[in-house]
Write an enzyme that holds these catalytic residues in place. Structure first.
Site, PDB file in Angstrom:
ATOM      1  N   ASP A 210       0.849  -1.479  -0.094  1.00 49.81           N
ATOM      2  CA  ASP A 210      -0.469   0.294  -0.276  1.00 49.81           C
ATOM      3  C   ASP A 210       0.885   1.453  -0.391  1.00 49.81           C
ATOM      4  O   ASP A 210       1.818   1.121   0.616  1.00 49.81           O
ATOM      5  CB  ASP A 210      -0.501  -0.092   1.515  1.00 49.81           C
ATOM      6  CG  ASP A 210      -1.591   1.033   0.984  1.00 49.81           C
ATOM      7  OD1 ASP A 210      -3.190   1.724   0.633  1.00 49.81           O
ATOM      8  OD2 ASP A 210      -2.072   2.106   2.126  1.00 49.81           O
ATOM      9  N   GLU A 252      13.169 -16.299  -2.123  1.00 48.27           N
ATOM     10  CA  GLU A 252      13.048 -17.840  -1.694  1.00 48.27           C
ATOM     11  C   GLU A 252      12.344 -18.407  -0.936  1.00 48.27           C
ATOM     12  O   GLU A 252      12.214 -19.614  -0.860  1.00 48.27           O
ATOM     13  CB  GLU A 252      13.692 -17.441   0.040  1.00 48.27           C
ATOM     14  CG  GLU A 252      14.418 -16.241   0.414  1.00 48.27           C
ATOM     15  CD  GLU A 252      15.175 -16.072   2.000  1.00 48.27           C
ATOM     16  OE1 GLU A 252      14.338 -16.510   3.254  1.00 48.27           O
ATOM     17  OE2 GLU A 252      16.041 -15.528   1.645  1.00 48.27           O
TER      18      GLU A 252
END
Length: 536
Positions: A210, A252
């Site tokens: 956001d 990852e």
């Protein structure tokens, strides 16, 4: 359409995905208390599978006083009790994934709630304390420090500074209940990295960021002079190190980011989409364009051109939880719908015109290369609702002096079942926002049985978008067309034509009409405010 378990190796799913935005509070009420919840979403997962979306983006579902619709987060590791529990969120993520739907969550790095443990500790600790270093506390100016520390104007209007009884002022670019974090503090950076890992560990596929260009501030917090470079709090270079660190975490987990990046400068915009930063960013310029062929084509061209150098896919969206609903916006004389005065109560609206245009816009946007975002209820053709003034909860209304009706009109609880209490949103309590008269006319169950409904159109379009190979990839070629007509090809043999002109338009030679937003004329031409997908 049946979903299926996701393939872990499908790492590029986000490049042409259809992503459905869930505003949990208004989606479906599973426990009958008048507020949408995770139980309601879980019960409606088959509907979302049938709709044909690839992922769900959830606006904040965390513990929050809901001073700004959940964008005032008190604890990122706790689900707000109105919505459910962390265990339910984990079940939802897992169940959706088994059905072939990924989950994207929202992170709000610019600020937290004034009820967050950090801010409560900072207020209690007093001026000059280490706890206040996590935020932006300053002494005021003028005699007795009664004038705010600088001249900035907040995102909701007015000064973004609030003074505490002890004399210190704190910064909040949004509402006073949303104190801004100090991103120069290492604890702020570490906490957000930990939160990302917390949710990736629970199976989310991505994170929407956001107000992604706002978190970093000039440490001096100087007055703002228009044209100043760099800006004291928008798009500061410091942010890129933050997002590069985040990207290593996402990689990852094979996770992705989508940033809310509002920037007019193309060169500055694409910096956030470099290969080691964010994967995608919202393209709000397309949403802001009026129903005008020249303006929409320019927006498409500009968007594709600015994304091309970094190899990032464009994103397309017609509506979200912050803007006037599409059928209402397109049914107004000035259909951009952002300025306060254009959203006043009683603004003349032609919903028949707006709905016809929204149907055409659906096919237009779904045919463009890249990712598309669909806000809940758009597939039902919901109009903007006028909320009684005494029921408005959005802080934008009060802070605009009552000029802007706020964003609650696009957040009204969804109608699921015609003839059921509250149109099937919930079984017992009145919804947290009132549904307008006649809302059940848009109910999903009746639309599902109507092949001419907006829901049926979206289901058909999303189904074709998923199965037709020509809709994948980055290519788009504009075709010769009359003034006011947009025509382009995708891949091998797919063409989209949208007529925004006054008169019906001739269609290019084709072997099959795949889908139309409305009926053709008797002689096979494309009427105004109508779009088609063709095989050529």
């Amino acid at each position: 359409m049946k979903g299926s378990p996701l393939e872990p190796a499908d790492r590029d799913w986000w490049r042409d995905a259809a992503i459905y935005q869930v505003y949990v509070r208004s989606f479906a009420d599973g426990d009958g208390d008048g507020t949408g919840d995770l139980a309601g979403v879980r019960a409606r997962l088959p509907y979302l599978v049938e709709l044909g979306v690839d992922a769900l983006w959830f606006t904040p579902w965390y513990l929050s006083p809901l001073a700004d619709g959940g964008y005032d987060v008190a604890d990122y590791r706790t689900i707000d009790p109105q919505f459910g529990t962390l265990a339910e969120a984990e079940k939802l993520i897992a169940e959706a994934r088994e059905m072939g739907i990924r989950t994207i969550i929202d992170i709000v790095p610019n600020h937290v709630s004034d009820q967050h443990a950090w801010f409560r500790a900072a207020v209690a600790a007093g001026p000059g304390s280490a706890e206040r270093g996590l935020f932006h506390f300053r002494k005021g100016r003028g005699e007795g420090g009664t004038i705010p520390p600088n001249d900035w104007v907040g995102e909701f209007g007015g000064t973004p500074w609030t003074r505490l009884p002890d004399g210190d002022w704190y910064l909040h670019l949004f509402a006073p209940e949303q104190p801004d974090l100090n991103w120069d503090h290492p604890a702020v950076r570490q906490e957000h990295e930990d939160v990302l890992r917390f949710w990736f560990d629970r199976g989310v596929a991505g994170v929407r960021i956001d107000s992604a260009v706002l978190p970093a501030k000039d440490p001096a917090l100087p007055d703002f002079t228009p044209g100043t470079d760099p800006h004291p709090y928008v798009d500061r270079d410091d942010l890129h190190a933050v997002y590069r660190a985040w990207r290593t975490i996402a990689d990852e987990y094979d996770g992705i980011f989508v940033g809310e990046v509002w920037l007019p400068d193309t060169e500055r915009f694409v910096r956030y989409l470099r290969p080691d930063e964010l994967h995608t960013a919202f393209n709000l310029g397309f949403l802001a364009s009026p129903w005008d062929a020249e303006r929409l084509r320019a927006s498409v061209d500009e968007t594709l051109a600015e994304h091309a150098p970094v190899g990032a896919p464009a994103t397309w969206v017609l509506c979200n939880h912050d803007v006037t609903r599409t059928v209402t916006r397109y049914g107004r004389a000035d259909d951009t719908g952002f300025a306060f005065e254009r959203k006043r109560f009683g603004t003349p609206t032609d919903l028949s015109l707006g709905t016809r245009r929204a149907r055409a816009a659906a096919l237009l946007s779904l045919a463009l290369p890249g990712t598309v975002y669909l806000y809940q209820g758009e597939e039902l053709g919901l109009p903007e609702a006028e909320i009684p003034r005494d029921r408005i909860q959005d802080p934008m209304h009060e802070r605009s002096g009552g000029v802007d009706p706020g964003r609650d009109g696009c957040r009204v609880p969804l109608p699921w079942t015609a003839g059921a209490p509250y149109a099937g949103f919930g079984s017992a309590a009145e919804p947290w926002l009132p549904q307008p008269a006649g809302w059940e006319a848009y109910a999903a169950d009746s639309q599902a049985a109507d092949p001419a409904s907006m829901l049926s159109l979206y289901r058909a379009a999303l189904g074709l978008r998923r199965t037709e190979a020509g809709f994948r990839g980055a290519g788009l070629t504009w075709l010769d067309a009359a003034d006011g007509v947009l025509a382009f090809s995708r891949g091998e043999g797919l063409v989209c034509v949208a007529n925004l002109a006054e008169e019906p338009a001739a269609l290019p030679a084709h072997t099959r009409l795949l889908l139309a937003s409305g009926p053709l004329t008797g002689d096979g031409r494309l009427p105004r405010d109508t779009a088609v997908w063709l095989r050529v």
